[in-house]
Design a protein around this motif. Structure first.
Motif, mmCIF file in Angstrom:
data_model
loop_
_atom_site.group_PDB
_atom_site.id
_atom_site.type_symbol
_atom_site.label_atom_id
_atom_site.label_comp_id
_atom_site.label_asym_id
_atom_site.label_seq_id
_atom_site.Cartn_x
_atom_site.Cartn_y
_atom_site.Cartn_z
ATOM 1 N N THR A 127 0.852 -1.189 0.000
ATOM 2 C CA THR A 127 0.000 0.000 0.000
ATOM 3 C C THR A 127 0.887 1.237 0.000
ATOM 4 O O THR A 127 2.112 1.161 0.094
ATOM 5 C CB THR A 127 -0.984 0.002 1.184
ATOM 6 N N GLY A 128 0.256 2.378 -0.100
ATOM 7 C CA GLY A 128 0.961 3.658 -0.166
ATOM 8 C C GLY A 128 0.110 4.637 -0.944
ATOM 9 O O GLY A 128 -0.740 4.250 -1.734
ATOM 10 N N SER A 129 0.331 5.912 -0.713
ATOM 11 C CA SER A 129 -0.430 6.911 -1.462
ATOM 12 C C SER A 129 -0.041 6.900 -2.930
ATOM 13 O O SER A 129 -0.871 7.127 -3.805
ATOM 14 C CB SER A 129 -0.191 8.304 -0.866
ATOM 15 N N ASN A 130 1.229 6.620 -3.209
ATOM 16 C CA ASN A 130 1.718 6.619 -4.582
ATOM 17 C C ASN A 130 2.679 5.459 -4.797
ATOM 18 O O ASN A 130 3.409 5.058 -3.889
ATOM 19 C CB ASN A 130 2.446 7.932 -4.883
ATOM 20 N N GLY A 131 2.660 4.922 -5.987
ATOM 21 C CA GLY A 131 3.619 3.903 -6.378
ATOM 22 C C GLY A 131 3.174 2.472 -6.160
ATOM 23 O O GLY A 131 3.853 1.538 -6.597
ATOM 24 N N LYS A 132 2.001 2.276 -5.529
ATOM 25 C CA LYS A 132 1.650 0.899 -5.159
ATOM 26 C C LYS A 132 1.351 0.012 -6.357
ATOM 27 O O LYS A 132 1.676 -1.182 -6.335
ATOM 28 C CB LYS A 132 0.495 0.864 -4.154
ATOM 29 N N THR A 133 0.764 0.551 -7.418
ATOM 30 C CA THR A 133 0.508 -0.286 -8.595
ATOM 31 C C THR A 133 1.813 -0.680 -9.273
ATOM 32 O O THR A 133 1.988 -1.840 -9.680
ATOM 33 C CB THR A 133 -0.412 0.447 -9.585
ATOM 34 N N THR A 134 2.743 0.262 -9.385
ATOM 35 C CA THR A 134 4.044 -0.051 -9.974
ATOM 36 C C THR A 134 4.765 -1.112 -9.156
ATOM 37 O O THR A 134 5.274 -2.103 -9.701
ATOM 38 C CB THR A 134 4.910 1.224 -10.070
ATOM 39 N N VAL A 135 4.819 -0.932 -7.835
ATOM 40 C CA VAL A 135 5.551 -1.879 -6.989
ATOM 41 C C VAL A 135 4.851 -3.237 -6.950
ATOM 42 O O VAL A 135 5.504 -4.284 -7.011
ATOM 43 C CB VAL A 135 5.735 -1.306 -5.570
#
Length: 466
Positions: A107-115
């Motif tokens: 999870t995260g506000s940004n970058g979660k789909t990439t990771v």
């Protein structure tokens, strides 16, 4: 036992099918229109459903509720269920009851789909028996239901949104990754940042001493919350550069590449196993993608991936659609689709990664954004701003004084066709046109994918250079 599913899209239909196969008395209710293929799936399982309404008598009679993450907790019907004491679960919480697969969650506000996509790519390449689900791909619950016949994967890689985490209670991640916490969805959290922070930190719930928690040490909120929560899990922080206590970081002299380093810099991991490779070999550019690669490296090394496979995958991972996606070059101008950048921080890291003058497309449905953090970067990086939205008044308030003072051109547009035409007019050879909107897409588009697809289609239709 009666289970009611609120919302009949991917996650809700999957949960309903799993529940039906587990012997629940299932009723599915959606206030909107259910897509035909989801109706067909429900009918094939003999599950009762309704659309265009919520029949309260049917719903309030439930023993448990599985709620779509898109339905807010303060919706009137949800409030009635809470008052009644009816358990309200996410589809992730419900489906996890029926699998013993190991869980690697991001999870995260940004970058979660990439990771999430990168981790899945690495594990799959390494030969792991792994499935991808959560806020990406096919329904987790449906995959669990299908695995009863086809065989359960050893691992699930799950992208988790804050909305999903809100209704997760007994779920446990074997490996949890929290990339960052920056203001987002504050309209959903009463415009109280701590409420959103609390939601993101729920990924730690129930972790044990042999579980792993990977996080960005330099985040404004995470380290403070860890002091308060004192989790049992093994803590694996990563940083941009070597810092006391960090388990992974970029290492080298400061410089002007997209990661902020000079030639010869390395990606270095010390825990859980030592690993390093040159930053120049990474397939994903930008300082934010250095962080994404560090997180993915630690997660997959924790899962047992061989270092040689990890290095290969970090070098050839193709990236994620709508996230700094290279669309093409027309008349010397580079076009990049970053439609997935639906908040200010996502736009910030995309703009920071650019090394040529930028024509920045920004706008959409505002979510309570503070645009001031972009001012210095826009002043240094941008040739022009192109506003794209049904109502651009907040963008004018946020940027017009800055653009006038800095000599940055602006254009006001209300359709993607007008937007791309304005960009073509404003950009010069060698520039980059960057669609990184900061905002949700629902004012002019079906979703962020529709926004990105329209942008790519129109760029491909560009003809002469004049």
């Amino acid at each position: 036992m009666k289970l009611v599913v609120l919302g009949a899209a991917e996650s809700g239909v999957g949960a309903a099918i799993l529940a039906g196969r587990k012997g629940y008395d299932v009723f599915v209710s959606d206030m909107g229109t259910i897509l035909p293929h989801y109706k067909a799936m429900l009918d094939a399982e003999g599950l009762a459903w309704e659309e265009g309404k919520h029949s309260e008598e049917q719903i309030l009679d439930a023993d448990e509720i599985v709620k779509s993450p898109g339905i807010p907790d303060d919706a009137p019907l949800v409030s009635k269920l809470r008052t009644k004491g009816t358990p309200i679960l996410s589809d992730i919480e419900f489906a996890a009851r029926y699998t013993s697969s190991r869980m690697l969650c991001i999870t995260g506000s940004n970058g979660k789909t990439t990771v999430t996509s990168l981790i899945y790519y690495i594990l799959k390449t390494a030969g792991f028996n792994v499935a991808l689900a959560g806020n990406i791909g096919r329904s987790f619950a449906l995959q669990v239901a299908e695995a009863e016949q086809n065989g359960m994967p050893d691992w699930f890689v799950l992208e988790l949104s804050s909305f999903q985490l809100d209704n997760m209670y007994d779920f446990r991640a074997d490996i949890a990754v929290l990339l960052n916490i920056t203001p987002d969805h504050l309209d959903r959290y009463g415009f109280v940042m701590q409420n959103y922070v609390d939601s993101k930190m729920r990924i730690l719930r129930n972790q044990r001493a042999d579980d792993v928690f990977i996080y960005w040490k330099e985040d404004e909120y995470i380290s403070r919350e860890l002091e308060r929560l004192s989790p049992l899990s093994q803590l694996c922080p990563f940083t941009d550069a070597p810092t006391a206590g960090a388990c992974a970081y970029g290492e080298g002299e400061a410089g002007a590449d997209s990661y902020g380093f000079a030639a010869g810099a390395m990606l270095s991991v010390k825990t859980p196993r030592e690993f390093s490779m040159p930053l120049s070999e990474l397939s994903l550019p930008g300082r934010h993608n250095l962080r994404n690669c560090l997180a993915a490296a630690m997660a997959t090394l924790s899962a047992g991936v061989d270092a040689s496979v990890l290095r290969q995958c970090l070098s050839d991972f193709p990236g994620v659609e709508h996230r700094l996606e290279k669309v093409g070059t027309h008349c010397g101008v580079h076009y990049i689709n970053d439609s997935k950048a639906t908040n200010v921080d996502a736009c910030f890291v995309a703009l920071e990664a650019q090394t040529t003058p930028v024509v920045l497309i920004i706008g959409g449905k505002d979510k309570g954004n503070d645009y001031s953090v972009l001012h210095d970067l826009i002043r240094r990086k941008c040739r022009a701003l192109v506003y794209l939205g049904a109502d651009n008044s907040k963008l004018h308030e946020a940027f017009d004084r800055l653009t006038a003072k800095s000599g940055i051109f602006t254009a006001d547009t209300h359709s993607m066709a007008d937007c791309v035409a304005a960009c073509k007019h404003l950009a010069q050879p060698g520039d980059t046109v960057l669609l990184s909107p900061c905002c949700a897409s629902f004012d002019l588009f079906k979703n962020m994918e529709d926004r990105g697809e329209q942008f790519k289609h129109l760029v491909h239709l560009l003809s002469d250079c004049f």
